[in-house]
Design a protein around this motif. Structure first.
Motif, PDB file in Angstrom:
ATOM      1  N   SER A 179       0.877  -1.188   0.020  1.00  8.90           N
ATOM      2  CA  SER A 179       0.010  -0.141  -0.223  1.00  8.90           C
ATOM      3  C   SER A 179       1.075   0.993  -0.194  1.00  8.90           C
ATOM      4  O   SER A 179       1.689   1.098   0.483  1.00  8.90           O
ATOM      5  CB  SER A 179      -0.494  -0.110   0.997  1.00  8.90           C
ATOM      6  OG  SER A 179      -0.098   0.219   2.984  1.00  8.90           O
ATOM      7  N   PRO A 180       0.604   2.366  -0.283  1.00 10.78           N
ATOM      8  CA  PRO A 180       1.190   3.352  -0.414  1.00 10.78           C
ATOM      9  C   PRO A 180       1.628   4.313   1.103  1.00 10.78           C
ATOM     10  O   PRO A 180       3.172   4.883   0.941  1.00 10.78           O
ATOM     11  CB  PRO A 180       0.211   4.949  -1.120  1.00 10.78           C
ATOM     12  CG  PRO A 180      -0.773   4.015  -1.053  1.00 10.78           C
ATOM     13  CD  PRO A 180      -1.075   2.428  -0.933  1.00 10.78           C
ATOM     14  N   ASP A 181       1.365   3.607   1.796  1.00 10.43           N
ATOM     15  CA  ASP A 181       1.988   3.983   2.975  1.00 10.43           C
ATOM     16  C   ASP A 181       2.956   3.079   3.956  1.00 10.43           C
ATOM     17  O   ASP A 181       3.503   3.170   5.198  1.00 10.43           O
ATOM     18  CB  ASP A 181       1.220   4.199   4.058  1.00 10.43           C
ATOM     19  CG  ASP A 181       0.259   2.826   4.497  1.00 10.43           C
ATOM     20  OD1 ASP A 181       0.349   1.811   4.166  1.00 10.43           O
ATOM     21  OD2 ASP A 181      -0.625   2.684   5.714  1.00 10.43           O
ATOM     22  N   ASP A 189       6.748   1.717   3.475  1.00 12.06           N
ATOM     23  CA  ASP A 189       8.031   2.489   2.501  1.00 12.06           C
ATOM     24  C   ASP A 189       8.883   0.855   1.823  1.00 12.06           C
ATOM     25  O   ASP A 189       9.752   0.517   2.641  1.00 12.06           O
ATOM     26  CB  ASP A 189       8.984   3.319   3.592  1.00 12.06           C
ATOM     27  CG  ASP A 189      10.231   3.778   2.721  1.00 12.06           C
ATOM     28  OD1 ASP A 189      10.007   3.555   1.683  1.00 12.06           O
ATOM     29  OD2 ASP A 189      11.099   3.959   4.082  1.00 12.06           O
ATOM     30  N   ALA A 190       8.837   1.044   0.930  1.00 13.95           N
ATOM     31  CA  ALA A 190       8.918  -0.014  -0.191  1.00 13.95           C
ATOM     32  C   ALA A 190      10.916   0.433  -0.715  1.00 13.95           C
ATOM     33  O   ALA A 190      10.898  -0.742  -1.332  1.00 13.95           O
ATOM     34  CB  ALA A 190       8.295   0.297  -1.518  1.00 13.95           C
ATOM     35  N   THR A 191      11.577   0.630   0.475  1.00 13.81           N
ATOM     36  CA  THR A 191      12.968   0.576   0.300  1.00 13.81           C
ATOM     37  C   THR A 191      13.580  -0.288   0.789  1.00 13.81           C
ATOM     38  O   THR A 191      13.087  -0.314   1.795  1.00 13.81           O
ATOM     39  CB  THR A 191      13.407   1.995   0.505  1.00 13.81           C
ATOM     40  OG1 THR A 191      13.186   2.224   2.143  1.00 13.81           O
ATOM     41  CG2 THR A 191      12.986   3.711   0.226  1.00 13.81           C
TER      42      THR A 191
END
Length: 147
Positions: free
Chosen positions: A18-20, A22-24
């Protein structure tokens, strides 16, 4: 119920983050590892907000219960009455009067005890001690202990 074997198992479905989130990938390599981003030093002053003083005229919603007397003055009065009765008969009843007087003094120092009962207990306890002392003086003078 049978368990499917081989390729018959259902494949898990993984949705995109989801956009919330942090996918780093490198943001949390190890737990507790410093990732930067401190806004201020840990010892820096914190902003102080002003607050208004509470109103003292607000209605009372709750009050602690009034403490009840534990009856120490009553016990002192009872002991002093017993000491007075005993001292009318024998002179060796003075320890009862002493206990009554000490208990009455302790009751006078407690804030929630009845002061009138404690004062009566103190007076009667001291009278019983004096009356016992009189009995002991009389017994000692009759036995020629004072010369």
């Amino acid at each position: 119920m049978t368990i499917p074997h081989g390729d018959e198992r259902p494949k898990p479905i993984v949705d995109a983050a989801s956009p919330d989130v942090d996918a780093t990938a490198g943001s949390s390599a190890l737990p507790g590892m410093h990732r930067g981003g401190f806004q201020r030093l840990p010892t820096a002053p914190v902003n102080v907000t002003t607050q208004s003083a509470p109103t003292l005229d607000a209605p009372l919603e709750w009050a602690p219960p009034v403490p009840v007397s534990r009856g120490l003055a009553g016990w002192a009065l009872g002991i002093s009455i017993i000491g007075l009765v005993v001292s009318l008969v024998v002179g060796w009843g003075f320890p009862i009067g002493l206990v009554a007087a000490i208990t009455a003094i302790v009751a006078l120092r407690r804030p929630f005890e009845s002061r009138q009962v404690a004062v009566w207990a103190l007076i009667l306890g001291l009278v019983s001690v004096l009356y016992s002392a009189g009995w002991l003086w009389r017994a000692a003078s009759r036995a020629n202990l004072f010369g």
